[in-house]
Motif scaffolding. Sequence first.
Motif, PDB file in Angstrom:
ATOM      1  N   ASN B 466      -7.665  16.668  18.520  1.00 51.46           N
ATOM      2  CA  ASN B 466      -6.930  15.766  17.635  1.00 51.46           C
ATOM      3  C   ASN B 466      -7.804  15.376  16.460  1.00 51.46           C
ATOM      4  OD1 ASN B 466      -4.340  15.177  18.823  1.00 51.46           O
ATOM      5  ND2 ASN B 466      -5.461  14.228  20.504  1.00 51.46           N
ATOM      6  N   SER B 467      -7.198  15.275  15.324  1.00 50.23           N
ATOM      7  CA  SER B 467      -7.912  14.763  14.155  1.00 50.23           C
ATOM      8  C   SER B 467      -7.080  13.663  13.545  1.00 50.23           C
ATOM      9  CB  SER B 467      -8.038  15.832  13.074  1.00 50.23           C
ATOM     10  OG  SER B 467      -8.911  16.808  13.479  1.00 50.23           O
ATOM     11  N   SER B 468      -7.726  12.617  13.109  1.00 47.74           N
ATOM     12  CA  SER B 468      -6.989  11.650  12.311  1.00 47.74           C
ATOM     13  C   SER B 468      -7.790  11.425  11.052  1.00 47.74           C
ATOM     14  CB  SER B 468      -6.795  10.343  13.069  1.00 47.74           C
ATOM     15  OG  SER B 468      -7.983   9.629  13.116  1.00 47.74           O
ATOM     16  N   MET B 469      -7.085  11.259   9.972  1.00 41.68           N
ATOM     17  CA  MET B 469      -7.753  11.007   8.707  1.00 41.68           C
ATOM     18  C   MET B 469      -7.074   9.842   8.042  1.00 41.68           C
ATOM     19  SD  MET B 469      -8.184  14.859   7.407  1.00 41.68           S
ATOM     20  CE  MET B 469      -8.643  16.070   8.625  1.00 41.68           C
ATOM     21  N   MET B 470      -7.872   8.950   7.542  1.00 40.31           N
ATOM     22  CA  MET B 470      -7.293   7.828   6.821  1.00 40.31           C
ATOM     23  C   MET B 470      -7.933   7.767   5.449  1.00 40.31           C
ATOM     24  SD  MET B 470      -7.374   3.785   7.535  1.00 40.31           S
ATOM     25  CE  MET B 470      -8.831   3.495   6.559  1.00 40.31           C
ATOM     26  N   PHE B 471      -7.103   7.649   4.456  1.00 47.65           N
ATOM     27  CA  PHE B 471      -7.601   7.517   3.095  1.00 47.65           C
ATOM     28  C   PHE B 471      -7.057   6.199   2.563  1.00 47.65           C
ATOM     29  CE2 PHE B 471      -6.687  11.878   4.169  1.00 47.65           C
ATOM     30  CZ  PHE B 471      -7.932  12.460   4.013  1.00 47.65           C
ATOM     31  N   LEU B 472      -7.943   5.292   2.347  1.00 42.22           N
ATOM     32  CA  LEU B 472      -7.506   3.984   1.851  1.00 42.22           C
ATOM     33  C   LEU B 472      -8.019   3.824   0.433  1.00 42.22           C
ATOM     34  CD1 LEU B 472      -6.304   1.130   2.522  1.00 42.22           C
ATOM     35  CD2 LEU B 472      -8.632   0.466   3.059  1.00 42.22           C
ATOM     36  N   LYS B 473      -7.082   3.590  -0.460  1.00 43.86           N
ATOM     37  CA  LYS B 473      -7.482   3.273  -1.829  1.00 43.86           C
ATOM     38  C   LYS B 473      -7.112   1.830  -2.062  1.00 43.86           C
ATOM     39  CE  LYS B 473      -6.392   3.956  -6.647  1.00 43.86           C
ATOM     40  NZ  LYS B 473      -5.524   4.556  -7.647  1.00 43.86           N
ATOM     41  N   GLN B 474      -8.064   1.057  -2.432  1.00 44.43           N
ATOM     42  CA  GLN B 474      -7.767  -0.346  -2.711  1.00 44.43           C
ATOM     43  C   GLN B 474      -8.180  -0.651  -4.137  1.00 44.43           C
ATOM     44  OE1 GLN B 474      -8.617  -3.141   0.343  1.00 44.43           O
ATOM     45  NE2 GLN B 474      -9.026  -4.782  -1.085  1.00 44.43           N
ATOM     46  N   ARG B 475      -7.279  -1.279  -4.848  1.00 42.78           N
ATOM     47  CA  ARG B 475      -7.570  -1.615  -6.238  1.00 42.78           C
ATOM     48  C   ARG B 475      -7.294  -3.095  -6.434  1.00 42.78           C
ATOM     49  NH1 ARG B 475      -3.339   0.561 -10.227  1.00 42.78           N
ATOM     50  NH2 ARG B 475      -2.333  -1.297  -9.436  1.00 42.78           N
ATOM     51  N   ASN B 476      -8.322  -3.835  -6.780  1.00 37.78           N
ATOM     52  CA  ASN B 476      -8.166  -5.268  -7.031  1.00 37.78           C
ATOM     53  C   ASN B 476      -8.415  -5.519  -8.505  1.00 37.78           C
ATOM     54  OD1 ASN B 476      -7.997  -5.474  -4.248  1.00 37.78           O
ATOM     55  ND2 ASN B 476     -10.179  -5.906  -4.037  1.00 37.78           N
ATOM     56  N   VAL B 494     -11.897  -5.017 -12.583  1.00 38.12           N
ATOM     57  CA  VAL B 494     -11.269  -4.064 -11.671  1.00 38.12           C
ATOM     58  C   VAL B 494     -12.282  -3.697 -10.598  1.00 38.12           C
ATOM     59  CG1 VAL B 494     -11.880  -2.051 -13.100  1.00 38.12           C
ATOM     60  CG2 VAL B 494     -10.011  -1.890 -11.451  1.00 38.12           C
ATOM     61  N   GLU B 495     -11.810  -3.719  -9.379  1.00 39.86           N
ATOM     62  CA  GLU B 495     -12.619  -3.286  -8.259  1.00 39.86           C
ATOM     63  C   GLU B 495     -11.837  -2.178  -7.593  1.00 39.86           C
ATOM     64  OE1 GLU B 495     -12.689  -5.845  -4.792  1.00 39.86           O
ATOM     65  OE2 GLU B 495     -14.836  -5.463  -4.548  1.00 39.86           O
ATOM     66  N   SER B 496     -12.476  -1.079  -7.406  1.00 39.89           N
ATOM     67  CA  SER B 496     -11.762   0.052  -6.838  1.00 39.89           C
ATOM     68  C   SER B 496     -12.545   0.553  -5.636  1.00 39.89           C
ATOM     69  CB  SER B 496     -11.642   1.140  -7.907  1.00 39.89           C
ATOM     70  OG  SER B 496     -10.675   2.061  -7.522  1.00 39.89           O
ATOM     71  N   ILE B 497     -11.860   0.650  -4.512  1.00 38.39           N
ATOM     72  CA  ILE B 497     -12.543   0.969  -3.265  1.00 38.39           C
ATOM     73  C   ILE B 497     -11.884   2.184  -2.624  1.00 38.39           C
ATOM     74  CG2 ILE B 497     -13.058   0.126  -0.934  1.00 38.39           C
ATOM     75  CD1 ILE B 497     -13.001  -2.716  -2.132  1.00 38.39           C
ATOM     76  N   ARG B 498     -12.680   3.098  -2.184  1.00 40.26           N
ATOM     77  CA  ARG B 498     -12.148   4.248  -1.439  1.00 40.26           C
ATOM     78  C   ARG B 498     -12.797   4.247  -0.056  1.00 40.26           C
ATOM     79  NH1 ARG B 498     -10.162   4.023  -5.606  1.00 40.26           N
ATOM     80  NH2 ARG B 498      -9.603   5.609  -7.106  1.00 40.26           N
ATOM     81  N   THR B 499     -11.965   4.255   0.928  1.00 37.40           N
ATOM     82  CA  THR B 499     -12.481   4.341   2.287  1.00 37.40           C
ATOM     83  C   THR B 499     -11.876   5.569   2.940  1.00 37.40           C
ATOM     84  OG1 THR B 499     -12.411   1.944   2.338  1.00 37.40           O
ATOM     85  CG2 THR B 499     -12.823   3.047   4.414  1.00 37.40           C
ATOM     86  N   THR B 500     -12.700   6.374   3.514  1.00 37.15           N
ATOM     87  CA  THR B 500     -12.206   7.559   4.212  1.00 37.15           C
ATOM     88  C   THR B 500     -12.697   7.488   5.652  1.00 37.15           C
ATOM     89  OG1 THR B 500     -12.528   8.768   2.171  1.00 37.15           O
ATOM     90  CG2 THR B 500     -12.067  10.064   4.124  1.00 37.15           C
TER      91      THR B 500
END
Lengths: 510, 1010
Positions: B466-476, B494-500
Amino acid sequence: MKMKLLISYFKPVFLSGMLLVAIIGCTDKLDQPFENESFTSDVDYTIAEDMDLPLLGAYYGFYTRAWEEPLTLGLRGDDVNAAGDQVPMQEQDNFTYMASHWNTNSVWQNHYNDIVNIFTAIDEINKYREATGNDALADQYIAECRVMRGYLYLNIARTFGGCIVIDALDNIQNTPLSKKAEVMQYIVDEMTDAIPNLPDMHPNKRSDIRGGMTTYTAYAIQALAYQEMKDYQGVVNATSQIINSGEFQLAGDYYHLFKTAGKLDDENIMEFQYSDFNQGEGDRFAFLWAPFGIGGWTPVVTGAGAGWGFYEPTLKYIEFMLDRGEVVRLETSVIFTPDGITELRNDYGELPEWITNTNREGDIFNNNARLNFASGKHIQPSTELIPGRTSLGSNKNFIVIRYSEMLLMYAEAITRGASSSISMSADDAVNMVRSRAGLGSLSGVTTQNVLDEKFAELAMEWGTRYYDMIRTENTSELSHEGKTFTMDKAYLPFPADQVAELPQLEVGID
Amino acid sequence: MRKTFFILFLLFSFSTLYAQDRISISGSVVDASGITLPGVSVLEKGTTNGVVTDIDGNYTLSVKQGATVIFSYIGFLSQEINPRQGGTINIQLQEDVVGLEEVVVVGYGSMKKADLTSSISTLKSDELVKTPAGQAMESLQGKVAGVQIVNSGSPGSSPTVRIRGIGSFPSSSNSSPLYVVDGMYFDNIDFLNPSDIETLSILKDASASAIYGVRAANGVVLITTKKGSLNTETSITYEGYYGIQVPQNVMQMANAEQFVDYIYQTGSEADISFIENAMQRYGRSRVNPNVPDVNTDWYAEIMKSHARQQNHSVSVLGGNDKTSYSMGVSYYDQEGLLEAEDRYKRMNIRTSIDHQANSWLKAGVNFNVSNGTRDIADDGAWFSAYHAVPILPVYDQENYEDLLAQGIDNPSNYSSGQLLDYRGSQNPFLNLAYNQKRQNIRKVLAGVYAEVDLLPNMLKFKTTYNSSMMFLKQRNVGIPYYITTSTRRILSTVESIRTTDVNHFFDNTLTYTNSFGDHNVSAMGGMSYRDEWYDYLRGYAEDIPLNESAWYISQSQSESSKQVSDDGERLHGISYFGRVSYNYDNKYIAYFTIRQEGTQKYQEKWGTFPAFGLGWVVTEEGFMENVGFLDYLKLRGGWGKLGNDKIARQDGANTTNPVYLAIDDMQIDGTTTTSTFGYLGWETVTGTNVGFNAELFDNRLTIDADYFVRDTEDAAIPVSLKLQSGSVLRNVGTIRNSGLELAVNWRNEITRDFSYTVGANISTLKNEVRDLYGQSYINGGSAEFRQRSQVGEPLLSFYGYEVAGVYQNQAEIDADPVAVDNSLVPGDFKYVDQNNDDVINDDDKVFLGSYIPTFSYGGFIGLNYKDFEFSMNIMGQTGNKILNRKRGEIIWTNDTNIDADLANGLWNGEGTSNKYPSASGLRRGWNQNFSDYLVEDGNFFRIQNIQVAYNLDGEKLFGAGMPDARIFVTAEKPLTVFKYNGFNPEVNNGIDRQFYPVPAVYTIGVNLKF
């Protein structure tokens, strides 16, 4: 039959077996290090030029002060009122102390955070010692750390009447409480040990860490500790080292000493350095000056941030200054609002022409319900902001110990009978300070003259006035403007939270 | 040892096969009342040879002579026959009332419910979708004994889920359970649409969850998504609803008149002058000329009167004789209550295919893609709305025009408290209007498995990747505005966050099942390898253009404001596990699991976690035959040990961190080194569970009861540093949760047309610190609102003074040395002097209660009449306390508003109140000491859900080809009753500062089945 069975199951068994074999044996992955982490054990202590990094880390902790610290330390004297809406500060200003007040716990913890930080910095410096092959430099760095630590202990012991002097970080639980006098002796001894290893120059002449600790910072802290012990000969001995060095000068311009021009001035013995790094945006290293500021102002520079109005010079101080005919020191120390001018006129009578609600630079200070006066030494005019910056006081340094205080401490000690090996008399010392303030000379100064001079010169600065009144047990001066002071209120109680963690604090300070 | 683990399971057992003649059987399948059953699966056991009954319930199948034929149909007990010869065999299937043949998903496999010895609760999809919610766990509230769900009203946020109390110290560990979705581990399941879930099982006790080792300390939730089955006709289903959310129990704040009255009572000249400023600026009220002509109800202003919510999903299920499939698309959309960009949208696509490739290999894939967008309104607005004064209007046109006239950039027409000389801006719209926070949440879950029959029906090997991938882009984004010199934001930010997150799980299991006479054995052994990788990148810049398409860091006109930071983590884990379950004649059941777990996270790498269970089906015994009313009784007990790896990893050594400072106006680098560090071994949980299942009165009454004790040993607790601020984590505590859970269900069919179900569940919970390894207590919370963990008390109990009352008059003051010493005045609190020493100090502080409810209950009633269905759920909890920190915040800022209950209840002269201090007293430090004035009962009762549905038989009503339909209306949380002075009694950590309240939801929906 069995043979046939084996053949028919060969494929599934073989394939599954292959898979099993492939997946066993990845346990070494469990020993991989964490990502994005620098362990102290990974630091390369053979890089000799990195030895200043932990020292600068100690300075970083020392300069990083919470806004409530200078306010809490400074507001109990008869020079300052706690304005604003902070109940603990108002109650402390009224000498109603509670162990649960949040700000005293913060002062305690923030000071100890840095004391502990200095312990680890010293350990780290020692680890570089061998690589540098320069014992003198390592010793100097450690001495600087001890000077900073001495100052932090000085504050805590003066505020709480005693504290825990840490001998080893793993032994805090078993370290007994030291009374104020013991802490002061500890500071004196620490400074005596540190002095031989420190650079012998004005802090602003240091080329490595300009404005850092030097011999004279150590002497100044030692003098303050002696003064708390009422060891006036000690005060003279320490201050005369500073005076005799010729390294220090009173700033000609008292007003600008507290502005950008006064950064690392020849008068400053110790100051917390903050900076915008000469740029209008991006990184800065700053103290939060807003609590000292005033809620409503009309700054010359549009958009310059206002303050919270928590720190108000007293009417008593202003009238004291008016009585003395002070101009520059009053102008520098006090910012007037229209309501404040009215209140003053009603209480005092006719006021000098120059008193207005506009500063030299043109910032207009409006009425504020919380305070009528504000502390000019702490409010930077909007015109001094580097264009692009808007926070009140951004780029302003915080002066901690000045040469004028040393001169006046020297003078007071002489008036109390201490002898000096240098030629300066008490009159000389006081008159140097007075002449800079535009006042005429005195002769045959008394202890009271010196204390008055200190009041005029050092008001609003770090509780100096309060400590003088405590030292002289002058309850009547502290019982000002409706407040009643008794000597049992000299020290704040140990924060309830600290007592809960460290039972040795339970006995308290009498 | 570990490597030889499998060999135990490689016990091959050979059976001989005979060549056989084939016979043909046929007949019809009916239910108990003789109605024909179409779609019943008729299968030759151990083969893929099978058919399904046709529309009239008829089948024809050719099988080997002597073979077993299984008839199975959802909701009915399976039936097996051994036809000796061909011909007609009619079958009557019994409804599966008892549910004991039901298969329950357990870790790495499934078990018959009859074989369970542990406490597992299962919810089916129809129960889950009754709750109109974006998150499946929200619908569990009040339905499962021992499971506490605390919801938040913020669209897209996950509820707090606690299974059997709090075993780990809340700040050092995430107390959420482990979610296993089709074999893949997750910490939250916000990406799943509840309508895609087939079943959701909660493994409550340690003996059930121990097979999941270190992840299972807080319980396990197993989720299977909808799957097709072999030999079923394709069905296409649409489910959807549309609804509105309505704020409920809106907090009443002091209005302008009450506020002005309160301020005059405080006697604060400054505050009175602010009121005068407001009258000057905005005029005087015509009703009361001493009150400004402004009366802002801030909660009403920041909330919409209602907010929309909808869900639509389409799914296709089916299968032929070799392949089954399931696919679906769903869309969920929820607006928030706040007057701002406050919304959650999510689109899900999923598919799963299972294929029987040949006689020994079955393989399948599973795929789930979720694409969510969450616009998060700044929840600081809830805090500001409580504190903003009612004499401040939302807008200040006069100031706006002034700003325009002065030519100031980015003028704002909102008002600010500072225009009235208040210290703060107060206006909550500044939180809402000038902050834009958006998350794009994309998750992909993909899995593939192969199942190999090594020995038919006996030994099976299954490998799953199993693989799970999460890509979170957050822009404040911070939008610039200007109201006053201190209420402003000069430059946009602007704050820009990428979480993988990329996680890989590789599981292999070998399962052996066999019967020897009355001995039934099933054994499973396996290993699991995990690789969890996290990567984080954050950028920040100021001065970006204001059009949304330019909200990028590279558009910034301020090079020097740009900042960047990153972080990463990669954790590996390896586990070996096994399970043996045995039953003798379906009478005696034994169960054993073990897991050995290795993790990189702690200084101690390996842990071993065993569990066992025993069961006795009393009703199978001969001596029970005469007990007529008792149809079924199983006594069961279990014990298990597991680990908790949700605790933040610890450095285990000092770290050196870079800092910069200013020396002579230059930026200089330095380093600081930590003096303390956390060092952790395993936090382990040991759970014991005993219980019974009973069915009585012809299976109409079912009772499930459990008693559990769950001990967390070596609990990781933050220990305060001496002298300094901060704390370090150490394994220094033992925490016990114990309780009783009881679920009772009664169902009855009065007539063919009318049946009903009534159910109730209760659970008790006792949370207790049992040991602190020599320390008398550990402080938590903040210094001003102290929480303390002490042996014998619940974790993090509130700790402070007990209010005895309010001093009513001077005589009472004079008579009390405490009051005299502290210069108190009438209207101040009188605290209980616990040790009667005439001094109020630390020794007088007592425990004021805990935020953990001690008793929870839920109830259910369901009625079916012909095509109508009615159902209602209720729930409630008692025994917990809430810290009303909104009131407590006055210690930091006192020029703000207070709630109406407090304003009306303030002491104002002798005899007016013995509960609240005087207005001026609120501003004295004495009364600001932490006491039970701020700690309130959190009890509440709620009607959780009411649903009325009508079922339409499309074919009967409209002719062939028309879909069946179900039309329903739902009221979710229409009524909540509580005494707490807040918006909402659902506060997950018991500290109410700025919680997003939960709305009532009213929906109408339809299901169509083609």
